[in-house]
Design a protein around this motif. Structure first.
Motif, PDB file in Angstrom:
ATOM      1  N   GLY A 235       0.829  -1.202   0.000  1.00 39.33           N
ATOM      2  CA  GLY A 235       0.000   0.000   0.000  1.00 39.33           C
ATOM      3  C   GLY A 235       0.857   1.242   0.000  1.00 39.33           C
ATOM      4  O   GLY A 235       1.987   1.235  -0.489  1.00 39.33           O
ATOM      5  N   LYS A 236       0.316   2.316   0.560  1.00 44.55           N
ATOM      6  CA  LYS A 236       1.063   3.560   0.716  1.00 44.55           C
ATOM      7  C   LYS A 236       1.152   3.903   2.193  1.00 44.55           C
ATOM      8  O   LYS A 236       0.170   3.747   2.936  1.00 44.55           O
ATOM      9  N   ASP A 237       2.331   4.368   2.628  1.00 50.72           N
ATOM     10  CA  ASP A 237       2.486   4.751   4.029  1.00 50.72           C
ATOM     11  C   ASP A 237       1.971   6.169   4.257  1.00 50.72           C
ATOM     12  O   ASP A 237       1.475   6.820   3.318  1.00 50.72           O
ATOM     13  N   ASP A 238       2.055   6.649   5.477  1.00 52.35           N
ATOM     14  CA  ASP A 238       1.515   7.958   5.819  1.00 52.35           C
ATOM     15  C   ASP A 238       2.285   9.100   5.164  1.00 52.35           C
ATOM     16  O   ASP A 238       1.823  10.245   5.174  1.00 52.35           O
ATOM     17  N   LEU A 239       3.451   8.799   4.605  1.00 52.93           N
ATOM     18  CA  LEU A 239       4.233   9.800   3.890  1.00 52.93           C
ATOM     19  C   LEU A 239       3.968   9.755   2.393  1.00 52.93           C
ATOM     20  O   LEU A 239       4.604  10.477   1.620  1.00 52.93           O
ATOM     21  N   GLY A 240       3.015   8.904   1.986  1.00 52.74           N
ATOM     22  CA  GLY A 240       2.657   8.808   0.579  1.00 52.74           C
ATOM     23  C   GLY A 240       3.567   7.923  -0.243  1.00 52.74           C
ATOM     24  O   GLY A 240       3.463   7.903  -1.477  1.00 52.74           O
ATOM     25  N   ARG A 241       4.419   7.166   0.401  1.00 53.19           N
ATOM     26  CA  ARG A 241       5.353   6.303  -0.311  1.00 53.19           C
ATOM     27  C   ARG A 241       4.788   4.891  -0.396  1.00 53.19           C
ATOM     28  O   ARG A 241       4.235   4.384   0.571  1.00 53.19           O
ATOM     29  N   ARG A 242       4.937   4.268  -1.564  1.00 51.73           N
ATOM     30  CA  ARG A 242       4.480   2.891  -1.713  1.00 51.73           C
ATOM     31  C   ARG A 242       5.394   1.965  -0.933  1.00 51.73           C
ATOM     32  O   ARG A 242       6.604   2.194  -0.824  1.00 51.73           O
ATOM     33  N   TYR A 243       4.812   0.907  -0.370  1.00 50.40           N
ATOM     34  CA  TYR A 243       5.594  -0.072   0.376  1.00 50.40           C
ATOM     35  C   TYR A 243       5.092  -1.466   0.055  1.00 50.40           C
ATOM     36  O   TYR A 243       3.955  -1.666  -0.382  1.00 50.40           O
ATOM     37  N   HIS A 244       5.961  -2.419   0.234  1.00 53.69           N
ATOM     38  CA  HIS A 244       5.595  -3.839   0.191  1.00 53.69           C
ATOM     39  C   HIS A 244       6.376  -4.508   1.309  1.00 53.69           C
ATOM     40  O   HIS A 244       7.581  -4.310   1.432  1.00 53.69           O
ATOM     41  N   ALA A 245       5.692  -5.316   2.103  1.00 52.27           N
ATOM     42  CA  ALA A 245       6.327  -5.912   3.280  1.00 52.27           C
ATOM     43  C   ALA A 245       7.486  -6.820   2.918  1.00 52.27           C
ATOM     44  O   ALA A 245       8.358  -7.065   3.755  1.00 52.27           O
ATOM     45  N   LEU A 246       7.525  -7.329   1.678  1.00 54.63           N
ATOM     46  CA  LEU A 246       8.617  -8.208   1.269  1.00 54.63           C
ATOM     47  C   LEU A 246       9.757  -7.458   0.586  1.00 54.63           C
ATOM     48  O   LEU A 246      10.713  -8.102   0.135  1.00 54.63           O
ATOM     49  N   ALA A 247       9.656  -6.156   0.504  1.00 54.35           N
ATOM     50  CA  ALA A 247      10.818  -5.390   0.045  1.00 54.35           C
ATOM     51  C   ALA A 247      11.961  -5.675   1.017  1.00 54.35           C
ATOM     52  O   ALA A 247      11.771  -5.583   2.241  1.00 54.35           O
ATOM     53  N   PRO A 248      13.137  -6.054   0.528  1.00 50.77           N
ATOM     54  CA  PRO A 248      14.196  -6.513   1.437  1.00 50.77           C
ATOM     55  C   PRO A 248      14.523  -5.535   2.562  1.00 50.77           C
ATOM     56  O   PRO A 248      14.724  -5.960   3.700  1.00 50.77           O
ATOM     57  N   GLU A 249      14.563  -4.233   2.265  1.00 48.99           N
ATOM     58  CA  GLU A 249      14.915  -3.267   3.303  1.00 48.99           C
ATOM     59  C   GLU A 249      13.872  -3.216   4.409  1.00 48.99           C
ATOM     60  O   GLU A 249      14.203  -3.005   5.584  1.00 48.99           O
ATOM     61  N   ILE A 250      12.612  -3.411   4.053  1.00 47.89           N
ATOM     62  CA  ILE A 250      11.535  -3.384   5.052  1.00 47.89           C
ATOM     63  C   ILE A 250      11.502  -4.693   5.826  1.00 47.89           C
ATOM     64  O   ILE A 250      11.426  -4.698   7.067  1.00 47.89           O
ATOM     65  N   PHE A 251      11.565  -5.811   5.110  1.00 50.09           N
ATOM     66  CA  PHE A 251      11.509  -7.106   5.785  1.00 50.09           C
ATOM     67  C   PHE A 251      12.712  -7.277   6.706  1.00 50.09           C
ATOM     68  O   PHE A 251      12.578  -7.789   7.827  1.00 50.09           O
ATOM     69  N   HIS A 252      13.875  -6.836   6.253  1.00 46.66           N
ATOM     70  CA  HIS A 252      15.058  -6.970   7.101  1.00 46.66           C
ATOM     71  C   HIS A 252      14.947  -6.115   8.345  1.00 46.66           C
ATOM     72  O   HIS A 252      15.397  -6.525   9.429  1.00 46.66           O
ATOM     73  N   TRP A 253      14.365  -4.913   8.247  1.00 44.24           N
ATOM     74  CA  TRP A 253      14.238  -4.079   9.443  1.00 44.24           C
ATOM     75  C   TRP A 253      13.392  -4.786  10.498  1.00 44.24           C
ATOM     76  O   TRP A 253      13.720  -4.764  11.690  1.00 44.24           O
TER      77      TRP A 253
END
Length: 237
Positions: free
Chosen positions: A84-102
């Protein structure tokens, strides 16, 4: 990922009931990441209770840490629809490596914090050995390891950088962190409020505008000593 051996530091410490005392730290670090906060708010069955969310997710996470690659793949697949989109208007996907790794990194950080606070300081060799076992834990999810810091020193630099530059108190985070100091459905619901504040990183306390006084620090040290003492008595040490 092969199952960790019986001499594995990772298996030993993720099975330690004191690990759950550090979960407020992992939860806060996750929810102050804009993408993870948005994903929790938009996709969770329990969007207003971070503790129910974590209570449901943690058994799978710990099973993966103990060596279950099948469970790791299941955890990965459960994140596939979280986008979806976060509160800053940026698209995200939970399996994006940078997000999943965090998300993974917050559990690693909480693990080391639990050991340092409620058990004993690890020596440099043990610290590196445990971190490398945590790297194997992450790889068992089957998500790209591109963001994975190669060693313990690099991991600490990564955590410092993320805390200072990426964490924010977004509207989604503010809604979800409202009960952070009140882990009522959690197993350790009797954990004192000052101890919940104490286990948090200083940067998190700043972002959440949580007070931290010298008296709080003294009470938290006393609490940590009591936890260590009870654990030794339980084991007959």
């Amino acid at each position: 990922m092969a199952a960790p051996s019986h001499g594995s530091l990772l298996r030993r410490y993720v099975s330690d009931r004191r690990y759950k005392l550090a979960m407020p730290r992992a939860a806060a670090l996750q929810l102050l990441h804009p993408a993870i906060a948005a994903g929790a708010a938009q996709h969770s069955q329990f969007p207003d209770d971070v503790w129910i969310q974590l209570d449901r997710a943690l058994p799978l996470t710990l099973a993966t840490a103990r060596g279950s690659s099948r469970t790791g793949r299941r955890v990965r697949d459960l994140h596939g629809h979280v986008t979806g989109k976060d509160d800053l208007g940026r698209r995200y996907h939970a399996l994006a490596p940078e997000i999943f790794h965090w998300e993974h990194a917050t559990f690693v950080d909480a693990l080391f914090t639990m050991i340092d606070v409620f058990d004993r300081p690890l020596g440099p060799a043990e610290r590196e050995r445990l971190y490398q076992e945590c790297c194997d834990w992450y790889r068992s999810y089957g998500v790209s390891d591109r963001p994975l810091p190669p060693d313990w020193h690099a991991f600490t630099e990564y955590m410092d950088h993320m805390c200072e530059t990426e964490l924010r108190l977004t509207p989604s985070a503010e809604a979800l962190t409202g009960r952070l100091l009140e882990p009522c459905p959690w197993k350790f619901r009797r954990m004192p409020e000052y101890a919940v504040r104490g286990i948090l990183p200083p940067r998190v306390r700043t972002l959440l505008d949580l007070p931290w006084t010298g008296d709080d620090a003294r009470r938290f040290r006393t609490y940590a000593i009591a936890v260590r003492t009870r654990h030794r008595l339980r084991l007959g040490l």
